[in-house]
Design an enzyme around this catalytic site. Structure first.
Site, PDB file in Angstrom:
ATOM      1  N   GLY A   8      27.636  47.983 -77.841  1.00 24.07           N
ATOM      2  CA  GLY A   8      27.244  48.374 -76.488  1.00 24.07           C
ATOM      3  C   GLY A   8      27.577  49.823 -76.211  1.00 24.07           C
ATOM      4  N   LYS A  55      26.195  54.964 -66.118  1.00 26.31           N
ATOM      5  CA  LYS A  55      26.389  55.936 -67.205  1.00 26.31           C
ATOM      6  C   LYS A  55      25.059  56.465 -67.764  1.00 26.31           C
ATOM      7  CE  LYS A  55      30.962  54.366 -68.645  1.00 26.31           C
ATOM      8  NZ  LYS A  55      31.833  53.905 -69.733  1.00 26.31           N
ATOM      9  N   ALA A  72      30.215  51.396 -75.089  1.00 23.60           N
ATOM     10  CA  ALA A  72      31.496  51.944 -75.557  1.00 23.60           C
ATOM     11  C   ALA A  72      31.414  52.303 -77.041  1.00 23.60           C
ATOM     12  CB  ALA A  72      32.614  50.943 -75.309  1.00 23.60           C
ATOM     13  N   ASP A 110      34.750  58.501 -73.793  1.00 26.40           N
ATOM     14  CA  ASP A 110      35.282  57.168 -74.120  1.00 26.40           C
ATOM     15  C   ASP A 110      35.753  57.098 -75.571  1.00 26.40           C
ATOM     16  OD1 ASP A 110      35.049  55.970 -71.644  1.00 26.40           O
ATOM     17  OD2 ASP A 110      33.045  55.175 -72.022  1.00 26.40           O
ATOM     18  N   THR A 147      31.154  55.365 -64.040  1.00 31.04           N
ATOM     19  CA  THR A 147      31.405  54.071 -64.662  1.00 31.04           C
ATOM     20  C   THR A 147      30.226  53.139 -64.374  1.00 31.04           C
ATOM     21  OG1 THR A 147      33.067  52.336 -64.941  1.00 31.04           O
ATOM     22  CG2 THR A 147      32.849  53.230 -62.729  1.00 31.04           C
TER      23      THR A 147
HETATM   24  P1  NDP Z   1      28.189  46.659 -73.001  1.00 31.25           P
HETATM   25  O1  NDP Z   1      27.747  45.674 -71.971  1.00 31.25           O
HETATM   26  O2  NDP Z   1      27.458  47.924 -73.137  1.00 31.25           O
HETATM   27  O3  NDP Z   1      28.133  45.939 -74.458  1.00 31.25           O
HETATM   28  C1  NDP Z   1      28.637  44.649 -74.605  1.00 31.25           C
HETATM   29  C2  NDP Z   1      28.762  44.306 -76.088  1.00 31.25           C
HETATM   30  O4  NDP Z   1      29.534  43.116 -76.190  1.00 31.25           O
HETATM   31  C3  NDP Z   1      27.445  44.044 -76.795  1.00 31.25           C
HETATM   32  O5  NDP Z   1      27.526  44.552 -78.107  1.00 31.25           O
HETATM   33  C4  NDP Z   1      27.362  42.522 -76.817  1.00 31.25           C
HETATM   34  O6  NDP Z   1      26.691  42.010 -77.937  1.00 31.25           O
HETATM   35  C5  NDP Z   1      28.814  42.164 -76.966  1.00 31.25           C
HETATM   36  N1  NDP Z   1      29.184  40.835 -76.474  1.00 31.25           N
HETATM   37  C6  NDP Z   1      29.246  40.421 -75.184  1.00 31.25           C
HETATM   38  N2  NDP Z   1      29.680  39.151 -75.130  1.00 31.25           N
HETATM   39  C7  NDP Z   1      29.908  38.752 -76.409  1.00 31.25           C
HETATM   40  C8  NDP Z   1      30.365  37.547 -77.002  1.00 31.25           C
HETATM   41  N3  NDP Z   1      30.708  36.475 -76.260  1.00 31.25           N
HETATM   42  N4  NDP Z   1      30.473  37.507 -78.348  1.00 31.25           N
HETATM   43  C9  NDP Z   1      30.146  38.578 -79.116  1.00 31.25           C
HETATM   44  N5  NDP Z   1      29.701  39.757 -78.602  1.00 31.25           N
HETATM   45  C10 NDP Z   1      29.591  39.824 -77.257  1.00 31.25           C
HETATM   46  O7  NDP Z   1      29.749  46.884 -72.738  1.00 31.25           O
HETATM   47  P2  NDP Z   1      30.593  48.225 -72.996  1.00 31.25           P
HETATM   48  O8  NDP Z   1      30.335  48.703 -74.364  1.00 31.25           O
HETATM   49  O9  NDP Z   1      30.415  49.161 -71.862  1.00 31.25           O
HETATM   50  O10 NDP Z   1      32.103  47.664 -72.871  1.00 31.25           O
HETATM   51  C11 NDP Z   1      32.656  46.868 -73.898  1.00 31.25           C
HETATM   52  C12 NDP Z   1      34.111  46.577 -73.576  1.00 31.25           C
HETATM   53  O11 NDP Z   1      34.866  47.792 -73.570  1.00 31.25           O
HETATM   54  C13 NDP Z   1      34.366  45.918 -72.211  1.00 31.25           C
HETATM   55  O12 NDP Z   1      35.409  44.974 -72.347  1.00 31.25           O
HETATM   56  C14 NDP Z   1      34.831  47.086 -71.359  1.00 31.25           C
HETATM   57  O13 NDP Z   1      35.671  46.660 -70.281  1.00 31.25           O
HETATM   58  C15 NDP Z   1      35.628  47.876 -72.383  1.00 31.25           C
HETATM   59  N6  NDP Z   1      35.773  49.301 -72.054  1.00 31.25           N
HETATM   60  C16 NDP Z   1      37.044  49.800 -71.962  1.00 31.25           C
HETATM   61  C17 NDP Z   1      37.241  51.137 -71.675  1.00 31.25           C
HETATM   62  C18 NDP Z   1      38.635  51.658 -71.575  1.00 31.25           C
HETATM   63  O14 NDP Z   1      38.800  52.794 -71.108  1.00 31.25           O
HETATM   64  N7  NDP Z   1      39.635  50.918 -72.025  1.00 31.25           N
HETATM   65  C19 NDP Z   1      36.107  52.059 -71.467  1.00 31.25           C
HETATM   66  C20 NDP Z   1      34.807  51.451 -71.648  1.00 31.25           C
HETATM   67  C21 NDP Z   1      34.662  50.116 -71.917  1.00 31.25           C
HETATM   68  P3  NDP Z   1      25.064  41.918 -78.009  1.00 31.25           P
HETATM   69  O15 NDP Z   1      24.575  43.328 -78.171  1.00 31.25           O
HETATM   70  O16 NDP Z   1      24.806  41.093 -79.214  1.00 31.25           O
HETATM   71  O17 NDP Z   1      24.636  41.296 -76.722  1.00 31.25           O
END
Ligand code: NDP
Length: 277
Positions: free
Chosen positions: A132, A69, A134, A105, A65
Site C-alpha cells: 500500500g 496523500k 506506506a 514515511d 495524512t
Molecule cells: P494502505 O491502505 O495503502 O495499504 C494496505 C495494505 O495492507 C495493502 O497492501 C493490503 O493488501 C494490505 N492488507 C490489508 N489488510 C490485510 C490483511 N488482512 N491481510 C493481508 N494484507 C492486508 O495502507 P498504508 O500503506 O497507508 O498503511 C499500512 C499500515 O502502516 C497501517 O497500519 C498504517 O497505520 C501504518 N502506517 C504507519 C505509519 C507510522 O508513522 N507509523 C505511517 C503510515 C502508515 P492488498 O493490496 O492485497 O489489498
C-alpha cells in the site's frame, strides 16, 4: 510573524502531529504554530481549495495524512523522487508561490529501524508485508540501506509486482505472494506494512519467515501486541517493535525540511510509546 504549519486529514481527531511538532518547536526554539485541520472529503476539489486557503493565510507547510496523500501529491508544482515513486505526499512545503511535495514515511521508518533500534539492514535479508501507500514510499529508502535481499509480499500479487517493476533497476528486490514465503527461509527483519493490525487481523504470513535472532517491526502503533507481533514472538523473535518511532522520525524529517534544524526525537518517542505488553 509566527510561521503557520498544520496536519490535514479526515478524520483527524486521533493525530499526534500537533503534539510532536509542538515539542520539536519548543526544543529548537522555533517561532511557529502547528494545528490540525479536518480536510473536506467532498466535493472533489475542496481539498485543494483548503490547502490554498491555508497558504493564503500565511501557511508555510503541511503534513498530509489519510485520505489526502494522493490529492496532495497531485496538486504539487514540484515532487521529490521518493514522493514520485509513492505517487503520494505526506508533507508539503510552500515557498515562492510553489507547492513542493515530499514523502518522509520511508526515511522515517528506515531511520527508526537502523538508528533507534540499532538494526542495520546492510547485507541482511529483509521481508516487507503489504504493497500500500506506506510501502510505496519505503522502497527507495529500504534499498538505499543496501539489504542483501528485499522481498515484498502482498495478497494482491499483480499490485506488488507492478510496484516492484517500477524500481527493479535499483537493487535486489523481489515481489511475491504469501504462499511463496514458505519456501524462502528465514529473514533477518520482517516488517508488517499491511493495515491488517488496524482491524486486529493477521496477514497470512507463515511463522517460518521469522528468525529467533532476527527482528519484527509493525508499522501500526499504540496497539500493543498486535497479532503480527504475537506471531513473531511465538516464533522466538525477541526484537519486536511498533511504528511509534517511525511516526516521530518522519515528523522530524519534515520539521528539518521546513525549518532547517533537526529536532531530537528520543524523548518524544518515549513520551508517545505505549508499552507492547
Ligand atoms: P494502505 O491502505 O495503502 O495499504 C494496505 C495494505 O495492507 C495493502 O497492501 C493490503 O493488501 C494490505 N492488507 C490489508 N489488510 C490485510 C490483511 N488482512 N491481510 C493481508 N494484507 C492486508 O495502507 P498504508 O500503506 O497507508 O498503511 C499500512 C499500515 O502502516 C497501517 O497500519 C498504517 O497505520 C501504518 N502506517 C504507519 C505509519 C507510522 O508513522 N507509523 C505511517 C503510515 C502508515 P492488498 O493490496 O492485497 O489489498
Amino acid at each position: 510573524m509566527t510561521d503557520r504549519y498544520a496536519v490535514i486529514g479526515n478524520p483527524i481527531g486521533h493525530t499526534k502531529s500537533p503534539l510532536i511538532h509542538g515539542l520539536f518547536a519548543q526544543e529548537t526554539r522555533q517561532d511557529m504554530s502547528y494545528t490540525a485541520i479536518e480536510g473536506p472529503l467532498e466535493p472533489h476539489d475542496a481539498f485543494a481549495a483548503t490547502v490554498r486557503a491555508f497558504i493564503a493565510a500565511g501557511g508555510k507547510g503541511m503534513n498530509v495524512t489519510a485520505p489526502f496523500k494522493l490529492k496532495a501529491f497531485a496538486m504539487a508544482d514540484e515532487r521529490s523522487e521518493r514522493a514520485a515513486l509513492a505517487g503520494a505526499a505526506n508533507a508539503l512545503r510552500f515557498s515562492d508561490g510553489r507547492i513542493v511535495a515530499e514523502n518522509f514515511d520511508g526515511v522515517g521508518l528506515v531511520r527508526d529501524i537502523e538508528v533507534n533500534l540499532n538494526l542495520p539492514m546492510a547485507g541482511r535479508r529483509v521481508l516487507i508485508l503489504g504493497a500500500g501507500g506506506a510501502v510505496r514510499g519505503a522502497l527507495l529508502p529500504f534499498l538505499a540501506a543496501q539489504p542483501a535481499e528485499l522481498v515484498v509480499a502482498n495478497r494482491d500479487i499483480a499490485k506488488v509486482r507492478a510496484l516492484v517493476e517500477q524500481v527493479a533497476s535499483s537493487g535486489p528486490l523481489a515481489a511475491c505472494g504469501y504462499a511463496d514465503l514458505e519456501a524462502m527461509g528465514q529473514f533477518d527483519l520482517v516488517v508488517n506494512a499491511t493495515s491488517a493490525s488496524l482491524t486486529g487481523d493477521l496477514p497470512p504470513v507463515p511463522p517460518s519467515v521469522f528468525s529467533p535472532a532476527g527482528s519484527a517491526y509493525e508499522l501500526a502503533y499504540g496497539k500493543r501486541l498486535t497479532p503480527f507481533l504475537r506471531l513473531a514472538r511465538n516464533a522466538g523473535v525477541l526484537g519486536i517493535a511498533d511504528g511509534v518511532g517511525m511516526l516521530v522520525e518522519q515528523a522530524a524529517e519534515a520539521f528539518d525540511w521546513w525549518r532547517g534544524v533537526r529536532p531530537q526525537t528520543r524523548a518524544v518517542i518515549d513520551r508517545l510509546t505505549v508499552p507492547l505488553d
